[in-house]
Scaffold this active site. Structure first.
Site, PDB file in Angstrom:
ATOM      1  N   GLY A  17      42.751  27.289  40.937  1.00 40.47           N
ATOM      2  CA  GLY A  17      42.816  28.579  41.610  1.00 40.47           C
ATOM      3  C   GLY A  17      41.546  29.403  41.477  1.00 40.47           C
ATOM      4  N   THR A  18      41.678  30.691  41.789  1.00 41.76           N
ATOM      5  CA  THR A  18      40.532  31.605  41.778  1.00 41.76           C
ATOM      6  C   THR A  18      39.866  31.672  40.416  1.00 41.76           C
ATOM      7  OG1 THR A  18      41.488  32.964  43.548  1.00 41.76           O
ATOM      8  CG2 THR A  18      39.820  33.994  42.146  1.00 41.76           C
ATOM      9  N   CYS A  19      40.644  31.770  39.362  1.00 45.54           N
ATOM     10  CA  CYS A  19      40.084  31.966  38.021  1.00 45.54           C
ATOM     11  C   CYS A  19      39.058  30.888  37.673  1.00 45.54           C
ATOM     12  CB  CYS A  19      41.204  31.984  36.981  1.00 45.54           C
ATOM     13  SG  CYS A  19      40.615  32.156  35.290  1.00 45.54           S
TER      14      CYS A  19
ATOM     15  N   HIS B  35      34.376  45.444   7.179  1.00 54.75           N
ATOM     16  CA  HIS B  35      33.210  46.281   7.492  1.00 54.75           C
ATOM     17  C   HIS B  35      31.974  45.390   7.653  1.00 54.75           C
ATOM     18  CE1 HIS B  35      30.454  49.681   7.331  1.00 54.75           C
ATOM     19  NE2 HIS B  35      29.742  48.995   6.437  1.00 54.75           N
TER      20      HIS B  35
END
Length: 461
Positions: A39-41, A445
Site C-alpha cells: 500500500g501507500t505506506c 538523564h
C-alpha cells in the site's frame, strides 16, 4: 465463479495483515491488489519519504556542523544516489511482505482491479488481461487513497508532481513551488530545500498546519523560514503556464490581488481522495459520502452487511497506524468475541518535519470550543537540557490538562524527537497517570522526556 470465506481488497497496512490473519485462522482468503503489495505506506508514503528525510537531515547537519565545532568545508547532494537507496529499501519491504503473504497457507494473492458485480460478488480484472469472478460472505475493503488534484487553469498542461512522482526525481529542482501547507507539502518542502532547491509554499488558509493551535502554526512557519523557505498564507494558485526552456509561470492570488512568480517544478500537495470510484460500490449496496469515503459504523461495517472498510478510504484520520488498528478491531470483533469501537480511540500522529510535530489528544483550540475547564503547560525547547546540548532548541512542548482531576487531556510537541516525547505522554494518558505524578517521575538523564518534569512544573499548582 470461485468461492472464498473472505475477500480482502487492497494490500495496505490493514489489508495485508488482515488477509494473513484470516488465512492462519483457517479461513480460505483471497487478497486482491491492483498495484504494489504494502500500500501507500511502503511504496509511496512512510517508507520512501522517511528514508529521504534522513538524507535531507544529513545535508542539514553537514551545513550546520561547524556550530558543534566540526566544520564540513564542502559537501554535495546526490539525489540519484538518494533515490537508489530509497528504492532499495522500498523493494526490500514490498517484496518481503509479498513473499510472506504468498507463503501463507489458505491465502491466495492476485494482482488486478476489483469491481463489484453484485452483493458479495467481485469481478477481478487481472493484470494479466484475464478476468476472474469471486464471491465470499465476508469482504474487507482497504483500497487506500490517491493524491487530490485541484482544478486550476493550466495545471494539466504542465508536468506537475504529486507525492508519488516526486519520489522519482534524480535531479534537484531549481525552484520547487508547493501547493499546500500541511503534512505532505511541509515535509517535501523542507526536504528539497535541504537538498538545495529554492522552495515556495502556497497555503490557502491564513496559516500553515491550520488544524493545530495558532502558536504551533506560527512556530512551524518560523522554523521553516529560518531555512529560507518562502511561505505565502491566504494564497492560491489560479493559473499555470509552461514557458519555453522549462520555466513555469504561476499566477497567484492573495486577498484579491494577483501577481506572478516563476518556478521550475510544481508539487501538488493539497490532500488525498479515497480510491473508491472504480469499485462500483453501489452494485454491492455500499454507500459513500459526498467525498467518496465509504460510510462505516463504529465497528467499521459498511451499509452492506458483512462488508467492512478499513484505512484511508473510509474517511477520518489518514494514518498508517490507524489503518493497522482498523484491522485489529475488525478481526478481534469478528473472531475473538470482543466489541471494540473506533469511537473516541486515541489518534496519535507525527509530522516528520525537522523538528518533528507530535500530537495526541485535544489541543487548546479544541478545549476552548468544548467549553471545558483546562490549564496549559508549556515549555520552550530552549529550556530543555538535551536540546541545548545537541544544539537544537527549536520549538516547544505543550500539554492540556484538567486542573481538578490532574488528567492529561492532550499534548503537542514541536521539537527534536517530538513524536517520541508525545508517545511518552500518550502512554501516561492510556495508563491514567496524572501530570502531578509525572512531575516527580525519575527519568534517565539527560533525555528529552526528562523535561516533562519541568513541563508540568510550569502549572504552578
Amino acid at each position: 465463479m470461485k468461492t472464498y470465506d473472505a475477500i480482502v481488497i487492497g494490500a495496505g497496512q490493514a489489508g495485508g495483515p488482515l488477509a494473513k490473519r484470516l488465512a492462519k485462522a483457517g479461513k480460505k482468503t483471497v487478497l486482491i491488489e491492483k498495484r504494489f503489495y504494502g500500500g501507500t505506506c511502503v511504496n509511496d508514503g512512510c517508507t520512501p519519504t522517511k528514508t529521504m528525510v534522513a538524507s535531507a537531515k544529513a545535508a542539514y547537519m553537514a551545513g550546520k556542523s561547524h556550530e558543534l565545532g566540526v566544520p564540513v568545508k564542502k559537501f554535495s547532494v546526490d539525489l540519484a544516489a538518494i533515490k537508489k537507496r530509497k528504492d532499495e529499501i522500498v523493494l526490500r519491504s514490498r517484496n518481503g511482505g509479498l513473499k510472506a503473504a504468498e507463503k501463507t497457507q489458505n491465502l491466495d494473492v492476485i494482482f488486478g482491479e476489483a469491481v463489484f458485480a453484485g452483493e458479495k460478488t467481485v469481478e477481478v480484472r487481472l493484470n494479466s488481461g484475464k478476468k476472474q469472478t469471486i464471491t465470499a460472505d465476508l469482504i474487507f475493503l482497504n483500497p487506500g487513497a490517491l493524491p487530490l488534484v485541484p482544478e486550476i487553469e493550466g495545471l494539466n498542461e504542465i508536468k506537475y508532481l504529486n507525492s508519488t512522482t516526486i519520489l522519482d526525481l534524480e535531479e534537484v529542482p531549481e525552484h520547487l513551488l508547493v501547493l499546500g501547507g500541511n503534512y505532505i507539502g511541509l515535509e517535501f518542502g523542507q526536504m528539497f530545500r535541504r537538498f538545495g532547491s529554492k522552495v515556495t509554499i502556497l497555503e490557502k488558509s491564513d496559516r500553515i498546519v491550520s488544524h493545530e493551535d495558532q502558536d504551533i502554526s506560527e512556530e512551524m512557519q518560523k522554523i521553516l523560514e529560518m531555512e529560507s523557505i518562502t511561505i505565502h498564507n491566504n494564497t492560491q494558485a489560479i493559473k499555470f503556464k509552461q514557458k519555453a526552456g522549462g520555466k513555469i509561470t504561476v499566477t497567484i492570488s492573495r486577498k484579491g490581488e494577483e501577481r506572478k512568480i516563476k518556478c521550475t517544478h510544481v508539487l501538488v500537495a493539497i490532500g488525498r481522495k479515497p480510491q473508491t470510484e472504480a469499485l462500483n460500490l453501489p452494485a454491492a449496496g455500499i454507500e459513500t459520502d459526498e467525498h467518496g469515503n465509504i460510510k462505516v459504523n463504529d465497528t467499521l461495517e459498511t451499509t452492506a452487511a458483512g462488508v467492512y472498510a478499513l484505512g484511508d478510504a473510509k474517511g477520518g484520520p489518514a494514518f498508517t497506524h490507524i489503518s493497522y488498528n482498523d484491522y485489529t478491531i475488525v478481526y478481534r470483533n469478528l473472531f475473538e468475541g470482543t466489541s471494540y469501537s473506533i469511537k473516541d480511540r486515541p489518534v496519535p500522529y507525527c509530522m516528520f518535519t525537522d523538528p518533528q510535530l507530535g500530537r495526541i489528544g485535544i489541543d487548546e483550540t479544541s478545549a476552548k470550543k468544548r467549553g471545558i475547564k483546562y490549564k496549559v503547560a508549556k515549555i520552550p525547547m530552549a529550556h530543555v537540557a538535551r536540546a541545548i546540548e545537541t544544539g537544537d532548541t527549536r520549538g516547544f512542548m505543550k500539554a492540556i490538562v484538567d486542573p481538578d482531576t490532574k488528567a492529561i487531556l492532550g499534548a503537542t510537541v514541536l521539537g527534536p524527537e517530538g513524536g517520541e516525547i508525545m508517545t511518552v505522554l500518550q502512554m501516561a494518558m492510556e495508563g491514567g497517570i496524572t501530570y502531578d505524578r509525572i512531575r516527580y517521575c525519575v527519568f534517565a538523564h539527560p533525555l528529552y522526556s526528562e523535561s516533562l518534569n519541568n513541563l508540568f512544573m510550569t502549572l504552578g499548582d
